[in-house]
Design a protein around this motif. Structure first.
Motif, PDB file in Angstrom:
ATOM      1  N   ILE A   1      18.129   8.008 -12.122  1.00 15.34           N
ATOM      2  CA  ILE A   1      18.985   7.421 -13.144  1.00 15.34           C
ATOM      3  C   ILE A   1      20.378   7.205 -12.561  1.00 15.34           C
ATOM      4  O   ILE A   1      20.963   8.119 -11.978  1.00 15.34           O
ATOM      5  CB  ILE A   1      19.087   8.357 -14.368  1.00 15.34           C
ATOM      6  N   CYS A   2      20.912   6.001 -12.728  1.00 13.77           N
ATOM      7  CA  CYS A   2      22.278   5.689 -12.289  1.00 13.77           C
ATOM      8  C   CYS A   2      23.095   5.223 -13.500  1.00 13.77           C
ATOM      9  O   CYS A   2      22.801   4.169 -14.074  1.00 13.77           O
ATOM     10  CB  CYS A   2      22.274   4.600 -11.213  1.00 13.77           C
ATOM     11  N   ASN A   3      24.083   6.012 -13.877  1.00 15.38           N
ATOM     12  CA  ASN A   3      24.995   5.671 -14.974  1.00 15.38           C
ATOM     13  C   ASN A   3      24.252   5.106 -16.183  1.00 15.38           C
ATOM     14  O   ASN A   3      24.499   3.990 -16.635  1.00 15.38           O
ATOM     15  CB  ASN A   3      26.084   4.722 -14.487  1.00 15.38           C
ATOM     16  N   ALA A   4      23.330   5.916 -16.664  1.00 19.63           N
ATOM     17  CA  ALA A   4      22.603   5.603 -17.903  1.00 19.63           C
ATOM     18  C   ALA A   4      22.409   6.913 -18.649  1.00 19.63           C
ATOM     19  O   ALA A   4      21.819   7.846 -18.109  1.00 19.63           O
ATOM     20  CB  ALA A   4      21.252   4.960 -17.593  1.00 19.63           C
TER      21      ALA A   4
ATOM     22  N   ALA B   1       0.817  -1.215   0.000  1.00 17.93           N
ATOM     23  CA  ALA B   1       0.000   0.000   0.000  1.00 17.93           C
ATOM     24  C   ALA B   1       0.853   1.269   0.000  1.00 17.93           C
ATOM     25  O   ALA B   1       0.326   2.371  -0.199  1.00 17.93           O
ATOM     26  CB  ALA B   1      -0.927   0.001   1.220  1.00 17.93           C
ATOM     27  N   ALA B   2       2.146   1.138   0.212  1.00 17.96           N
ATOM     28  CA  ALA B   2       3.040   2.298   0.283  1.00 17.96           C
ATOM     29  C   ALA B   2       3.354   2.822  -1.120  1.00 17.96           C
ATOM     30  O   ALA B   2       3.143   2.127  -2.114  1.00 17.96           O
ATOM     31  CB  ALA B   2       4.325   1.912   1.012  1.00 17.96           C
ATOM     32  N   PRO B   3       3.880   4.046  -1.221  1.00 19.57           N
ATOM     33  CA  PRO B   3       4.330   4.540  -2.524  1.00 19.57           C
ATOM     34  C   PRO B   3       5.349   3.581  -3.142  1.00 19.57           C
ATOM     35  O   PRO B   3       6.177   2.994  -2.425  1.00 19.57           O
ATOM     36  CB  PRO B   3       4.982   5.890  -2.184  1.00 19.57           C
ATOM     37  N   ALA B   4       5.294   3.422  -4.451  1.00 17.18           N
ATOM     38  CA  ALA B   4       6.077   2.377  -5.116  1.00 17.18           C
ATOM     39  C   ALA B   4       7.319   2.940  -5.798  1.00 17.18           C
ATOM     40  O   ALA B   4       7.307   4.048  -6.338  1.00 17.18           O
ATOM     41  CB  ALA B   4       5.216   1.648  -6.139  1.00 17.18           C
ATOM     42  N   ILE B   5       8.384   2.138  -5.771  1.00 21.78           N
ATOM     43  CA  ILE B   5       9.582   2.395  -6.566  1.00 21.78           C
ATOM     44  C   ILE B   5       9.830   1.163  -7.433  1.00 21.78           C
ATOM     45  O   ILE B   5       9.938   0.049  -6.922  1.00 21.78           O
ATOM     46  CB  ILE B   5      10.834   2.662  -5.698  1.00 21.78           C
ATOM     47  N   LEU B   6       9.923   1.382  -8.736  1.00 20.45           N
ATOM     48  CA  LEU B   6      10.269   0.313  -9.671  1.00 20.45           C
ATOM     49  C   LEU B   6      11.737   0.452 -10.050  1.00 20.45           C
ATOM     50  O   LEU B   6      12.166   1.506 -10.518  1.00 20.45           O
ATOM     51  CB  LEU B   6       9.395   0.414 -10.927  1.00 20.45           C
ATOM     52  N   PHE B   7      12.517  -0.609  -9.830  1.00 20.49           N
ATOM     53  CA  PHE B   7      13.956  -0.620 -10.095  1.00 20.49           C
ATOM     54  C   PHE B   7      14.244  -1.481 -11.331  1.00 20.49           C
ATOM     55  O   PHE B   7      13.916  -2.669 -11.344  1.00 20.49           O
ATOM     56  CB  PHE B   7      14.715  -1.200  -8.898  1.00 20.49           C
ATOM     57  N   LEU B   8      14.891  -0.897 -12.338  1.00 20.28           N
ATOM     58  CA  LEU B   8      15.209  -1.605 -13.580  1.00 20.28           C
ATOM     59  C   LEU B   8      16.724  -1.726 -13.739  1.00 20.28           C
ATOM     60  O   LEU B   8      17.430  -0.719 -13.757  1.00 20.28           O
ATOM     61  CB  LEU B   8      14.621  -0.872 -14.780  1.00 20.28           C
ATOM     62  N   HIS B   9      17.200  -2.949 -13.895  1.00 21.88           N
ATOM     63  CA  HIS B   9      18.636  -3.220 -14.060  1.00 21.88           C
ATOM     64  C   HIS B   9      19.019  -3.182 -15.533  1.00 21.88           C
ATOM     65  O   HIS B   9      18.181  -3.102 -16.431  1.00 21.88           O
ATOM     66  CB  HIS B   9      18.975  -4.594 -13.488  1.00 21.88           C
ATOM     67  N   GLY B  10      20.329  -3.280 -15.780  1.00 21.84           N
ATOM     68  CA  GLY B  10      20.835  -3.323 -17.140  1.00 21.84           C
ATOM     69  C   GLY B  10      21.737  -4.515 -17.383  1.00 21.84           C
ATOM     70  O   GLY B  10      21.692  -5.523 -16.671  1.00 21.84           O
ATOM     71  N   PHE B  11      22.580  -4.393 -18.403  1.00 21.65           N
ATOM     72  CA  PHE B  11      23.515  -5.457 -18.806  1.00 21.65           C
ATOM     73  C   PHE B  11      24.696  -5.488 -17.838  1.00 21.65           C
ATOM     74  O   PHE B  11      25.211  -4.432 -17.458  1.00 21.65           O
ATOM     75  CB  PHE B  11      24.018  -5.158 -20.220  1.00 21.65           C
ATOM     76  N   PRO B  12      25.164  -6.672 -17.468  1.00 20.89           N
ATOM     77  CA  PRO B  12      24.653  -8.008 -17.758  1.00 20.89           C
ATOM     78  C   PRO B  12      24.066  -8.622 -16.486  1.00 20.89           C
ATOM     79  O   PRO B  12      24.456  -9.701 -16.057  1.00 20.89           O
ATOM     80  CB  PRO B  12      25.926  -8.738 -18.174  1.00 20.89           C
TER      81      PRO B  12
ATOM     82  N   ARG C   1       0.785   5.619 -10.436  1.00 25.32           N
ATOM     83  CA  ARG C   1       1.955   6.498 -10.418  1.00 25.32           C
ATOM     84  C   ARG C   1       3.013   5.887  -9.520  1.00 25.32           C
ATOM     85  O   ARG C   1       2.700   5.250  -8.504  1.00 25.32           O
ATOM     86  CB  ARG C   1       1.586   7.906  -9.939  1.00 25.32           C
ATOM     87  N   PHE C   2       4.270   6.078  -9.895  1.00 21.61           N
ATOM     88  CA  PHE C   2       5.349   5.445  -9.151  1.00 21.61           C
ATOM     89  C   PHE C   2       6.655   6.170  -9.426  1.00 21.61           C
ATOM     90  O   PHE C   2       6.774   6.955 -10.377  1.00 21.61           O
ATOM     91  CB  PHE C   2       5.472   3.960  -9.542  1.00 21.61           C
ATOM     92  N   ILE C   3       7.627   5.914  -8.560  1.00 19.65           N
ATOM     93  CA  ILE C   3       8.992   6.386  -8.771  1.00 19.65           C
ATOM     94  C   ILE C   3       9.697   5.336  -9.615  1.00 19.65           C
ATOM     95  O   ILE C   3       9.572   4.138  -9.357  1.00 19.65           O
ATOM     96  CB  ILE C   3       9.714   6.578  -7.425  1.00 19.65           C
ATOM     97  N   LEU C   4      10.448   5.778 -10.616  1.00 18.30           N
ATOM     98  CA  LEU C   4      11.119   4.855 -11.530  1.00 18.30           C
ATOM     99  C   LEU C   4      12.624   5.054 -11.430  1.00 18.30           C
ATOM    100  O   LEU C   4      13.116   6.189 -11.546  1.00 18.30           O
ATOM    101  CB  LEU C   4      10.639   5.099 -12.957  1.00 18.30           C
ATOM    102  N   ALA C   5      13.354   3.966 -11.202  1.00 17.39           N
ATOM    103  CA  ALA C   5      14.812   4.014 -11.093  1.00 17.39           C
ATOM    104  C   ALA C   5      15.421   3.050 -12.107  1.00 17.39           C
ATOM    105  O   ALA C   5      14.945   1.919 -12.255  1.00 17.39           O
ATOM    106  CB  ALA C   5      15.260   3.638  -9.682  1.00 17.39           C
TER     107      ALA C   5
END
Length: 293
Positions: free
Chosen positions: A124-127, A25-36, A95-99
């Motif tokens: 954004i981290c090193n992208a 129920a809390a505010p959401a953060i979606l974390f997306l990784h990269g290669f590899p 709605r959500f925070i996107l990382a």
């Protein structure tokens, strides 16, 4: 933190392995990784932010324990963007925070540009920003040189090359040079276990093959992509960019002029390499926490 992992079938036709933690129920953060990598890119951030957020970290399509379609077309940028939105639909988060980090950051930039009604804040981290990345690949010889691996990963012979040298040597020559040597030993068995799954390598390289980004050869004078000479949309949400300044694949030139495209920009420069989220987790977590608060 108690993590929950499950495979979730999305409306995009892809099933992702997804790790969640915190109060749904809390505010959401979606974390997306990269290669590899996998969802583990964000393990230190999930542990921190599950205290007061609902944190969601998938293995993106083509990676780790998620579906791995083998065709290049399955990895055009619109596909992982659609996965991200469908995943948050699954959890009922309008709605959500996107990382995002690395390719996950590329997905995050695009998702936020195209869906400002869904992405409340962007991390954004090193992208690299898509406009700046393409511009520097044309105009900046240092970045062009640093990005030649992109061309190697697009080469259809790369899988046969890895077969011939072995996965251990591929790790040591293509991945280990970009990370903190003191920490790479801890990660190596995790990566090798993921990469040696049947059909694991081609989908990861297909992210490079499906991208429209132009990476010229060092001696090439390429045709300039038309969008570089046209107005480019500005980001509409507050954006935090965390950059490991010792990144040799994506050099700090990616930060130059970024404020022109991101009006509500905060930049945090970190003494770390490309894999900043696990090379300097305390600093990354502190920067995110201060920015969110």
């Amino acid at each position: 933190m108690t993590e929950h992992a499950e495979r979730i079938a999305l409306s995009t036709g892809i099933t992702l392995n997804v790790v969640t933690a915190g109060d749904p129920a809390a505010p959401a953060i979606l974390f997306l990784h990269g290669f590899p990598e996998s969802h583990r890119t964000w393990r230190h951030q999930m542990a921190e932010f599950a205290r007061d957020h609902f944190v969601v970290a998938p293995d993106q399509r083509g990676y780790a324990d998620s579906d791995k379609p083998q065709d290049v077309e399955a990895y055009t940028p619109d596909k992982p963007v659609a996965d991200a939105l469908a995943l948050m639909d699954h959890f009922g988060k309008d709605r959500f925070i996107l990382a995002g980090h690395d390719w996950g950051g590329a997905v995050a930039w695009m998702a936020a540009l195209l869906n400002p009604d869904r992405v409340e804040r962007l991390i954004i981290c090193n992208a690299p920003h898509p406009y700046i990345f393409q511009k520097t690949l044309i105009d900046d010889p240092v970045q062009r040189n640093a990005s030649q691996y992109f061309r190697a990963f697009r080469d259809p012979a790369i899988e046969r090359h890895i077969e011939s040298i072995g996965m251990d040597q591929f790790f040591d020559t293509s991945f280990a040079p970009y990370v903190d040597p003191a920490k790479v030993a801890e990660e190596k068995p995790v990566y090798l276990a993921q990469w040696t799954k049947p059909g694991a390598m081609t989908p990861m390289f297909n992210w490079y093959r499906a991208s429209s980004i132009v990476v010229p050869a060092l001696d090439e004078t390429p045709e300039r992509p038309a969008f570089l000479d046209a107005p480019f949309p500005r980001m509409q949400m507050p954006t935090l960019v965390i950059w490991g300044m010792r990144d040799t694949a994506l050099t700090p030139v990616q930060l130059e002029g970024l404020d022109c495209f991101v009006p509500a920009l905060t930049v945090c420069k970190v003494d770390a390499g490309h894999f900043v989220t696990w090379e300097a987790p305390e600093i990354v977590n502190g920067a995110i926490r201060e920015w969110l608060d």
